[in-house]
Write a protein that holds these residues in place. Structure first.
Motif, mmCIF file in Angstrom:
data_model
loop_
_atom_site.group_PDB
_atom_site.id
_atom_site.type_symbol
_atom_site.label_atom_id
_atom_site.label_comp_id
_atom_site.label_asym_id
_atom_site.label_seq_id
_atom_site.Cartn_x
_atom_site.Cartn_y
_atom_site.Cartn_z
ATOM 1 N N VAL A 434 -43.798 53.982 87.999
ATOM 2 C CA VAL A 434 -44.121 52.566 87.879
ATOM 3 C C VAL A 434 -42.828 51.802 87.606
ATOM 4 O O VAL A 434 -42.010 52.231 86.788
ATOM 5 C CB VAL A 434 -45.133 52.358 86.737
ATOM 6 N N PRO A 435 -42.605 50.676 88.305
ATOM 7 C CA PRO A 435 -41.378 49.899 88.061
ATOM 8 C C PRO A 435 -41.227 49.561 86.582
ATOM 9 O O PRO A 435 -42.171 49.099 85.926
ATOM 10 C CB PRO A 435 -41.600 48.637 88.899
ATOM 11 N N LEU A 436 -40.032 49.801 86.052
ATOM 12 C CA LEU A 436 -39.766 49.581 84.630
ATOM 13 C C LEU A 436 -38.935 48.315 84.457
ATOM 14 O O LEU A 436 -37.857 48.185 85.038
ATOM 15 C CB LEU A 436 -39.034 50.779 84.031
ATOM 16 N N ILE A 437 -39.444 47.385 83.669
ATOM 17 C CA ILE A 437 -38.759 46.132 83.390
ATOM 18 C C ILE A 437 -37.981 46.306 82.088
ATOM 19 O O ILE A 437 -38.557 46.670 81.059
ATOM 20 C CB ILE A 437 -39.754 44.964 83.262
ATOM 21 N N GLY A 438 -36.674 46.059 82.143
ATOM 22 C CA GLY A 438 -35.814 46.285 80.998
ATOM 23 C C GLY A 438 -35.967 45.222 79.922
ATOM 24 O O GLY A 438 -36.639 44.191 80.098
ATOM 25 N N PHE A 530 -48.556 57.626 63.715
ATOM 26 C CA PHE A 530 -48.108 57.865 65.093
ATOM 27 C C PHE A 530 -46.928 56.937 65.392
ATOM 28 O O PHE A 530 -47.010 55.725 65.180
ATOM 29 C CB PHE A 530 -49.239 57.619 66.084
ATOM 30 N N SER A 531 -45.845 57.492 65.892
ATOM 31 C CA SER A 531 -44.645 56.696 66.131
ATOM 32 C C SER A 531 -44.818 55.786 67.345
ATOM 33 O O SER A 531 -45.249 56.229 68.422
ATOM 34 C CB SER A 531 -43.443 57.615 66.360
ATOM 35 N N THR A 532 -44.493 54.520 67.185
ATOM 36 C CA THR A 532 -44.508 53.569 68.300
ATOM 37 C C THR A 532 -43.116 53.360 68.886
ATOM 38 O O THR A 532 -42.927 52.498 69.744
ATOM 39 C CB THR A 532 -45.068 52.215 67.831
ATOM 40 N N GLU A 533 -42.154 54.161 68.460
ATOM 41 C CA GLU A 533 -40.791 54.028 68.960
ATOM 42 C C GLU A 533 -40.729 54.410 70.436
ATOM 43 O O GLU A 533 -41.323 55.405 70.854
ATOM 44 C CB GLU A 533 -39.853 54.912 68.143
ATOM 45 N N ASN A 534 -40.007 53.634 71.208
ATOM 46 C CA ASN A 534 -39.809 53.860 72.648
ATOM 47 C C ASN A 534 -41.116 53.818 73.436
ATOM 48 O O ASN A 534 -41.209 54.382 74.536
ATOM 49 C CB ASN A 534 -39.103 55.188 72.908
ATOM 50 N N MET A 535 -42.097 53.143 72.918
ATOM 51 C CA MET A 535 -43.362 52.997 73.639
ATOM 52 C C MET A 535 -43.203 51.932 74.724
ATOM 53 O O MET A 535 -42.468 50.963 74.560
ATOM 54 C CB MET A 535 -44.475 52.620 72.666
ATOM 55 N N ASN A 536 -43.886 52.123 75.865
ATOM 56 C CA ASN A 536 -43.887 51.145 76.952
ATOM 57 C C ASN A 536 -45.224 50.423 77.005
ATOM 58 O O ASN A 536 -46.253 50.967 76.585
ATOM 59 C CB ASN A 536 -43.649 51.830 78.308
ATOM 60 N N LEU A 537 -45.187 49.223 77.555
ATOM 61 C CA LEU A 537 -46.410 48.491 77.839
ATOM 62 C C LEU A 537 -46.641 48.521 79.339
ATOM 63 O O LEU A 537 -45.807 48.056 80.120
ATOM 64 C CB LEU A 537 -46.306 47.041 77.357
ATOM 65 N N LEU A 538 -47.769 49.081 79.764
ATOM 66 C CA LEU A 538 -48.125 49.173 81.177
ATOM 67 C C LEU A 538 -49.135 48.080 81.489
ATOM 68 O O LEU A 538 -50.232 48.051 80.919
ATOM 69 C CB LEU A 538 -48.713 50.552 81.478
ATOM 70 N N LEU A 539 -48.764 47.153 82.379
ATOM 71 C CA LEU A 539 -49.636 46.042 82.764
ATOM 72 C C LEU A 539 -49.969 46.131 84.246
ATOM 73 O O LEU A 539 -49.125 46.500 85.066
ATOM 74 C CB LEU A 539 -48.963 44.691 82.493
ATOM 75 N N VAL A 563 -46.790 47.460 86.369
ATOM 76 C CA VAL A 563 -45.418 47.249 85.911
ATOM 77 C C VAL A 563 -45.340 47.737 84.465
ATOM 78 O O VAL A 563 -46.242 47.472 83.669
ATOM 79 C CB VAL A 563 -45.011 45.759 85.979
ATOM 80 N N ALA A 564 -44.281 48.462 84.135
ATOM 81 C CA ALA A 564 -44.076 48.935 82.760
ATOM 82 C C ALA A 564 -42.934 48.150 82.124
ATOM 83 O O ALA A 564 -41.903 47.903 82.761
ATOM 84 C CB ALA A 564 -43.767 50.427 82.749
ATOM 85 N N TYR A 565 -43.121 47.782 80.874
ATOM 86 C CA TYR A 565 -42.115 47.014 80.147
ATOM 87 C C TYR A 565 -41.516 47.865 79.034
ATOM 88 O O TYR A 565 -42.253 48.504 78.267
ATOM 89 C CB TYR A 565 -42.735 45.761 79.530
ATOM 90 N N THR A 566 -40.199 47.851 78.970
ATOM 91 C CA THR A 566 -39.529 48.393 77.794
ATOM 92 C C THR A 566 -39.728 47.406 76.655
ATOM 93 O O THR A 566 -39.410 46.224 76.781
ATOM 94 C CB THR A 566 -38.027 48.585 78.067
ATOM 95 N N LEU A 567 -40.279 47.874 75.568
ATOM 96 C CA LEU A 567 -40.623 46.969 74.474
ATOM 97 C C LEU A 567 -39.452 46.792 73.518
ATOM 98 O O LEU A 567 -38.738 47.751 73.214
ATOM 99 C CB LEU A 567 -41.837 47.508 73.725
#
Length: 716
Positions: A434-438, A530-539, A563-567
């Motif tokens: 999935v395209p990753l948005i920085g 649960f660690s939320t570190e480096n989690m992505n948001l998939l929309l 689209v996936a977002y780097t949070l």
């Protein structure tokens, strides 16, 4: 003698000939038959002039068969030749006579100037059993000294090995208004469904003359090996003008019952003579082998045709996406019209075939608000199907199909649909990521009518004693020139190890103004610890029953365009003053804070200013501003909630408004009063207090600012 003919692989060749009353049987120089369309034979008129049988055709007709033949009068003499003194007859080799007449367009061609040529075309009705090789064209001169007033100059018999069909790789010549136009078949494509073959012929016409021509409204047909004719629809032929040395392509499409054998088909071109209510043959072409529709691969363009024209499809990517306790398999397609005329959007469907064994039905989704494809335009389409999230496969094929419905029969309400496979896309490679948005970047949707930009503004963690609520604030900017509703989205939080947490989206209910913004709050419960570190948001864009979800009652059953977002990292620092506290899109500043105890009532008093970013729409449902007052010694504590939805009533700068709700604007001496009979007796135990602002959501809270102050002293 030498005869030049119009095949693109041919040159001028030497022929030997056998003459019988002027008949010429063409053969190659080595003696083998020349089964090609060319001048058939000639008959002398004078020492310097002659008739030439240029072409002859037989076309099925309702009353039997219609034969047409074209003769060329060559006048190489020094004086004018008058055709009124001559005539041409048509008969069979067995002696049957057929009455030949000139086409209306040639009736006035009576004179042939010295050093010139003139073409004349005749037609005649022949017996249903008459074939092309049965015919003989006889040339006569009117001679009143003869008993029957005519003298036979000669005749040309159609040779047994003659054909009026241009070979599949050949180039035929058509005369349009006296201008030579070369015709050839560029490509032949044929699809197939349950009921019909769906052929498409690409015919190229090249004007080799010195004047522009307008192509007549020819009738195009497929002629089968048994002589059956099936009409073809010509795309782009109306008023088609071809300039000298210019080439134009015509697309011809039709349908033929599947019961008809799909071999040795020909393209038949005929012209309609309106005055005579007659169709006369123009040219026939042997169709080449069917051009196979190659299996497509990702990123490459492939064409398919239907009755409307030629379309180009490109597979942009295949994705495997989380969906509750299943996975979605989605394909992104770009459908383009590279032609010069608008095309309707075809009714497409498709399915996935996994490892050539497992079929996954897919629904097609059109996300753009368009009803057709203009010249040179394209539209994005998606197909989506579901499979168990545990199922693994190594090869996937996407079969793209076109659906064509028949009109319901009289007195019925049902319709039947035929499905045609038009393209296959196949890949052995892994599915596309999935395209990753920085960080700090945005994604823009370019679909017509829904152009918008999406960016993640911030993340927050809300907690209670047993769980946490992880939230992301997504900013949507309307790039359209009209007010629009924000597209409904499906969201998931995805951890680096692949764990997926389905998320809820607080949708903006109001339309967003042009260049305006909307804030979408996306949240999901996450186990505490649960660690939320480096989690992505998939929309992705929500889909309901094959269409983009619209309306309050629409329940998404899939989604497309993921689209996936780097949070970003969460801002966890707590401000130590209550100035400019960010509760986006709101900002609150609290000052002049003071406490008092009077008549057994405790009062907290302060001034505040509450502002909101303009042109920003947000759904504040479930959000509260929570004020928490805590005495340092634990003597006094209370909480007071202020619902975000109450903010948007502007109070101005009035100090007389005793409303207990917070409003946009400035407010002085805002009071929170609480009866407390015993507090007055504990004043000597009171220590510094803390006034804190929490962002509360769904009953869970996040501390954003705290300020310490002394009892009974008003702060700055």
């Amino acid at each position: 003698m030498k005869i030049k003919f119009g095949y693109k692989y041919a040159a001028t060749i030497a022929l030997s000939a056998t003459m019988a009353f002027g008949a010429i049987t063409p053969v190659w120089a080595d003696g083998s038959p020349a089964a090609v369309t060319m001048a058939i034979g000639k008959v002398p008129i004078t020492n310097s002039s002659y008739f030439e049988l240029k072409q002859i055709h037989v076309l099925p007709d309702q009353s039997g068969k219609i034969a047409t033949f074209t003769i060329t009068i060559h006048n190489e003499g020094s004086s004018e030749l008058q055709f009124i003194d001559y005539w041409a007859r048509l008969k069979s080799k067995s002696g049957n006579q057929f009455s030949a007449r000139l086409l209306p367009a040639d009736k006035d061609k009576n004179r042939v100037a010295p050093g010139s040529t003139t073409d004349l075309t005749f037609y005649a009705t022949v017996n249903p059993s008459t074939n092309l090789q049965d015919l003989v064209v006889q040339f006569i001169k009117w001679d009143f000294s003869q008993t029957n007033f005519e003298r036979v100059l000669g005749e040309v018999a159609v040779p047994e090995n003659y054909t009026d069909v241009v070979p599949s790789e050949g180039t035929g010549t058509i005369s349009i208004g006296g201008v030579e136009v070369r015709a050839s078949i560029k490509k032949f494509v044929s699809n197939k469904n349950e009921k019909y073959h769906v052929p498409t012929v690409y015919l190229t016409l090249e004007n080799v003359g010195s004047h522009a021509v307008t192509v007549p409204a020819y009738l195009f047909s497929i002629r089968t090996q048994d002589g059956l004719l099936y009409p073809l629809e010509a795309k782009g032929i109306k008023d088609l003008k071809i300039n000298p040395k210019e080439s134009k392509e015509i697309q011809l499409s039709g349908s033929i019952p599947v019961a008809v054998a799909a071999d040795a088909w020909q393209l038949a071109i005929a012209d309609t003579i309106a005055d005579l209510k007659l169709n006369v043959a123009v040219a026939n072409f042997q169709l080449p082998a069917v051009s196979s529709q190659e299996g497509g691969s990702i990123g490459k363009e492939y064409s398919f045709t239907n009755k409307s024209g030629v379309y180009t499809a490109q597979l942009g990517g295949l994705h495997r996406l989380p969906w509750e306790d299943q996975d979605l398999l989605t394909a992104d397609l770009v459908l383009s019209n590279k032609g010069d005329e608008s095309l309707p959007i075809p009714k497409l469907s498709g399915y996935f075939l996994l490892d050539d064994a497992v079929k996954i039905d897919a629904k097609l989704i059109q996300t753009a608000k368009v009803i057709g494809l203009g010249a040179g335009t394209s539209v994005n389409l998606q197909l989506a199907g579901k499979l168990p999230y545990t199922y693994e496969f190594s090869h996937v094929k996407l079969v793209l199909q076109e659906n064509e419905g028949d009109e319901p029969a009289t007195g019925t309400e049902t319709t039947s649909t035929t499905t045609t496979d038009v393209l296959e896309f196949s890949t052995q490679a892994e599915l596309q990521a999935v395209p990753l948005i920085g960080l700090g970047e945005s994604y823009s949707s370019t679909d017509v009518g829904r152009k918008a930009k999406y960016a993640v503004r911030s993340v927050s963690t809300y907690e209670d004693k047993t769980s946490i609520m992880y939230s992301a604030m997504v900013e949507v900017t309307n790039l359209e020139k009209r007010f629009t509703n924000a597209t409904k989205l499906v969201a998931n939080f995805r951890s680096p190890d692949g764990t997926v947490f389905p998320a809820s989206v607080a949708e903006v209910k109001n339309k967003i103004s042009p260049s305006g913004k909307g804030l979408l709050n996306v949240w999901a419960p996450v186990p505490k610890g649960f660690s939320t570190e480096n989690m992505n948001l998939l929309l992705g864009e929500a889909v309901t029953e094959g269409k983009l979800s619209e309306g309050d009652k629409a329940v998404a059953d899939s989604y497309v365009n993921p689209v996936a977002y780097t949070l970003p990292a969460e801002i966890t620092k707590v401000a130590d003053t209550l100035t400019n506290v960010d509760l986006f899109p709101y900002t609150i500043s609290i000052n002049k804070i003071g406490t008092s105890i009077e008549d057994k009532v405790f009062t907290l008093k302060f001034n505040y200013e509450l502002t909101k970013e303009k042109l920003t729409e947000i759904n504040t449902e479930g959000h509260n501003l929570l004020l928490v007052f805590e005495d340092g010694g634990g003597i006094k504590r209370f909480e007071r909630r202020f619902d975000f939805k109450d903010f948007d009533v502007f109070n101005g700068e009035s100090t007389g408004d005793e409303d207990t709700k917070m409003r946009l604007g400035k407010r002085e001496n805002f009071k929170i009063s609480i009866p407390d009979e015993g507090l007055i007796f504990n004043t000597k135990f009171l220590q510094k207090y803390t006034l804190s602002v929490y962002d509360e959501f769904q009953g869970q809270r996040k501390l954003v600012a705290s300020q310490k102050a002394d009892w009974f002293i008003t702060t700055d």
